[in-house]
Design an enzyme around this catalytic site. Structure first.
Site, PDB file in Angstrom:
ATOM      1  N   GLU A 258      -5.239  16.717 -11.001  1.00  0.00           N
ATOM      2  CA  GLU A 258      -5.803  16.981 -12.331  1.00  0.00           C
ATOM      3  C   GLU A 258      -7.311  17.208 -12.299  1.00  0.00           C
ATOM      4  OE1 GLU A 258      -5.792  14.674 -16.506  1.00  0.00           O
ATOM      5  OE2 GLU A 258      -3.790  14.907 -15.655  1.00  0.00           O
TER       6      GLU A 258
ATOM      7  N   LYS B 194       6.189  22.567 -15.212  1.00  0.00           N
ATOM      8  CA  LYS B 194       5.478  21.384 -14.724  1.00  0.00           C
ATOM      9  C   LYS B 194       5.240  21.478 -13.225  1.00  0.00           C
ATOM     10  CE  LYS B 194       3.847  17.071 -15.177  1.00  0.00           C
ATOM     11  NZ  LYS B 194       4.559  15.914 -15.746  1.00  0.00           N
TER      12      LYS B 194
ATOM     13  N   HIS C  46      -2.446  14.991 -26.279  1.00  0.00           N
ATOM     14  CA  HIS C  46      -2.322  13.635 -25.755  1.00  0.00           C
ATOM     15  C   HIS C  46      -3.535  12.752 -26.063  1.00  0.00           C
ATOM     16  CE1 HIS C  46       1.150  15.303 -23.801  1.00  0.00           C
ATOM     17  NE2 HIS C  46       1.405  14.205 -23.146  1.00  0.00           N
TER      18      HIS C  46
ATOM     19  N   LYS D 168       2.296  11.022 -11.701  1.00  0.00           N
ATOM     20  CA  LYS D 168       1.433  10.144 -12.490  1.00  0.00           C
ATOM     21  C   LYS D 168       2.163   8.830 -12.745  1.00  0.00           C
ATOM     22  CE  LYS D 168      -1.711  13.062 -15.151  1.00  0.00           C
ATOM     23  NZ  LYS D 168      -2.124  13.431 -16.531  1.00  0.00           N
TER      24      LYS D 168
ATOM     25  N   ASN E 209      -2.038  17.947 -21.008  1.00  0.00           N
ATOM     26  CA  ASN E 209      -2.381  16.879 -21.942  1.00  0.00           C
ATOM     27  C   ASN E 209      -2.650  17.393 -23.353  1.00  0.00           C
ATOM     28  OD1 ASN E 209      -2.349  14.548 -20.168  1.00  0.00           O
ATOM     29  ND2 ASN E 209      -4.116  15.491 -19.162  1.00  0.00           N
TER      30      ASN E 209
ATOM     31  N   GLU F 135       7.526  17.252 -25.711  1.00  0.00           N
ATOM     32  CA  GLU F 135       6.979  17.687 -24.424  1.00  0.00           C
ATOM     33  C   GLU F 135       7.545  19.046 -24.020  1.00  0.00           C
ATOM     34  OE1 GLU F 135       4.534  16.400 -22.971  1.00  0.00           O
ATOM     35  OE2 GLU F 135       4.476  14.221 -23.235  1.00  0.00           O
TER      36      GLU F 135
ATOM     37  N   HIS G  57       6.210   8.000 -27.627  1.00  0.00           N
ATOM     38  CA  HIS G  57       5.170   8.840 -27.041  1.00  0.00           C
ATOM     39  C   HIS G  57       5.258  10.275 -27.561  1.00  0.00           C
ATOM     40  CE1 HIS G  57       2.345  10.526 -24.204  1.00  0.00           C
ATOM     41  NE2 HIS G  57       3.281  11.312 -23.703  1.00  0.00           N
TER      42      HIS G  57
ATOM     43  N   ARG H  98       0.806  -1.231   0.000  1.00  0.00           N
ATOM     44  CA  ARG H  98       0.000   0.000   0.000  1.00  0.00           C
ATOM     45  C   ARG H  98       0.836   1.277   0.000  1.00  0.00           C
ATOM     46  NH1 ARG H  98      -2.686  -3.860   2.873  1.00  0.00           N
ATOM     47  NH2 ARG H  98      -4.771  -4.366   2.069  1.00  0.00           N
TER      48      ARG H  98
ATOM     49  N   HIS I  42      -2.519   9.543 -27.731  1.00  0.00           N
ATOM     50  CA  HIS I  42      -2.737   8.231 -27.123  1.00  0.00           C
ATOM     51  C   HIS I  42      -3.512   7.316 -28.063  1.00  0.00           C
ATOM     52  CE1 HIS I  42      -2.193   9.751 -22.690  1.00  0.00           C
ATOM     53  NE2 HIS I  42      -1.064   9.717 -23.378  1.00  0.00           N
TER      54      HIS I  42
ATOM     55  N   ARG J  55      -4.200  21.235 -14.417  1.00  0.00           N
ATOM     56  CA  ARG J  55      -3.218  20.223 -14.787  1.00  0.00           C
ATOM     57  C   ARG J  55      -3.617  19.500 -16.075  1.00  0.00           C
ATOM     58  NH1 ARG J  55      -0.067  15.658 -11.045  1.00  0.00           N
ATOM     59  NH2 ARG J  55       1.070  14.763 -12.797  1.00  0.00           N
TER      60      ARG J  55
END
Length: 360
Positions: free
Chosen positions: A235, A225, A246, A141, A243, A183, A263, A119, A250, A239
């Protein structure tokens, strides 16, 4: 060495170290490790280059390594288990520390494993690609891909620190360097127009691996960032602007098969799609879109969509995205150069116009 801070106002705040020769500074690493048990997660490309140095810094610790195959196609639950195998087989406790030594795939997988094991155990990011240094290692992330959607299984989980050694970029191939620049360019497009101007003038220096130019680009990207993450860790608002490109990107990665496009390459194409859609909504001028396409081309990045992906594929894959709400496709667009929108609901006709109309 420059030290930045991701300020989350609590125990999850942490430093980002940027500089040269940081992997040789054992004390920098050791100060962020909680106990003597350390698992280093890396891949078959990076481990032969830098694993021994990291282990030498921890010679008096109980260190183990989990070495994964290199590539986006291995960012899966199956290969995640190999990290858990390393932790469990060596009886690591919840005070152990996991070090992610590699690019974005290793950082995402290592962080997710750390979030899950007992955990939550401590982890440290040592990013070895430009893309990871300027983006994926910062912000917490973590996760893995699924055949139906990229990064749809994961957790927000912050590292103890990020150690970005610019010297490791000497061994980065040209294609990966350009992928990282996608990026970097993103920050200029969404919130830092002065940086965008600087990038347009300095892309030749960056591609030539000029150390001063790379150090500035990494620092400026991480500042952007860190500011965004500090304002919106989970997010729920601003935030999401990180993206840009993205959702389209994606879909390209998933639809083309993970690993076909890097990517950053998919994000470059996706950002061109987003720019085209922004123009159709009246937010950008033709000259703005041309400028965006030009800077990606100058960075040796693709701007032409895959020839074999259909509009139906894009729509289907874009429907599986974390920004979507109540079945509505939402994307980040540009209200102007240097100003991104929050997620915008896009109707099917608008989306299809861009998917059918933009050809690169």
């Amino acid at each position: 060495m420059k030290e930045l801070r991701v300020d989350l106002g609590n125990q999850r705040s942490y430093p980002i170290y940027i500089g040269s020769g940081l992997l040789q500074q054992a004390d920098l690493l050791r100060r962020h490790i909680r106990s003597k048990q350390v698992l280093v997660v890396s891949n078959e490309t990076v481990a032969p280059l830098y694993l021994n140095q990291v282990l030498a810094n921890l010679a008096d610790y109980q260190t183990e390594a989990a070495i994964l195959p290199d590539g986006e196609q291995y960012k899966t639950l199956h290969y995640l288990e190999k990290i858990f195998d390393g932790l469990l087989a060596n009886k690591f406790s919840r005070n152990a520390t996991l070090i992610a030594l590699g690019g974005g795939v290793i950082g995402d997988m290592g962080g997710f494993a750390a979030a899950c094991y007992q955990r939550g155990i401590a982890f440290i990011q040592i990013p070895t690609t430009l893309l990871a240094q300027v983006d994926s290692s910062v912000g917490g992330k973590t996760g893995v891909n699924h055949a139906l959607g990229k990064n749809m299984i994961g957790a927000f989980y912050q590292p103890q620190c990020v150690i970005a050694d610019a010297d490791v970029l000497d061994t980065l191939d040209d294609r990966q360097l350009s992928a990282g620049l996608a990026e970097v360019i993103k920050y200029g497009l969404i919130r830092d127009p002065e940086f965008l101007h600087w990038l347009e003038a300095n892309l030749p220096n960056l591609l030539a691996r000029d150390k001063a130019a790379l150090a500035y680009a990494i620092e400026r990207s991480c500042i952007n960032k860190a500011e965004v993450v500090g304002e919106d860790e989970f997010e729920s608002g601003v935030r999401a602007t990180l993206n840009l490109g993205h959702t389209f990107g994606h879909a390209i990665e998933t639809g083309s098969g993970y690993g076909h496009y890097l990517h950053g390459e998919a994000v470059a194409i996706g950002t061109c799609f987003a720019a085209d859609l922004s123009r159709r909504l009246g937010w950008l001028l033709d000259a703005d879109v041309a400028r965006i396409i030009a800077i990606f081309k100058a960075a040796n990045l693709p701007v032409t969509p895959p020839a074999d992906m259909t509009t139906e594929q894009y729509v289907d894959l874009m429907a599986v995205d974390k920004k979507n709400v109540d079945g509505k496709i939402r994307v980040i667009l540009l209200e102007a150069l240097g100003k991104a929108s929050l997620p915008v609901n896009i109707d099917l006709a608008q989306l299809q116009a861009t998917l059918n109309g933009y050809a690169g």
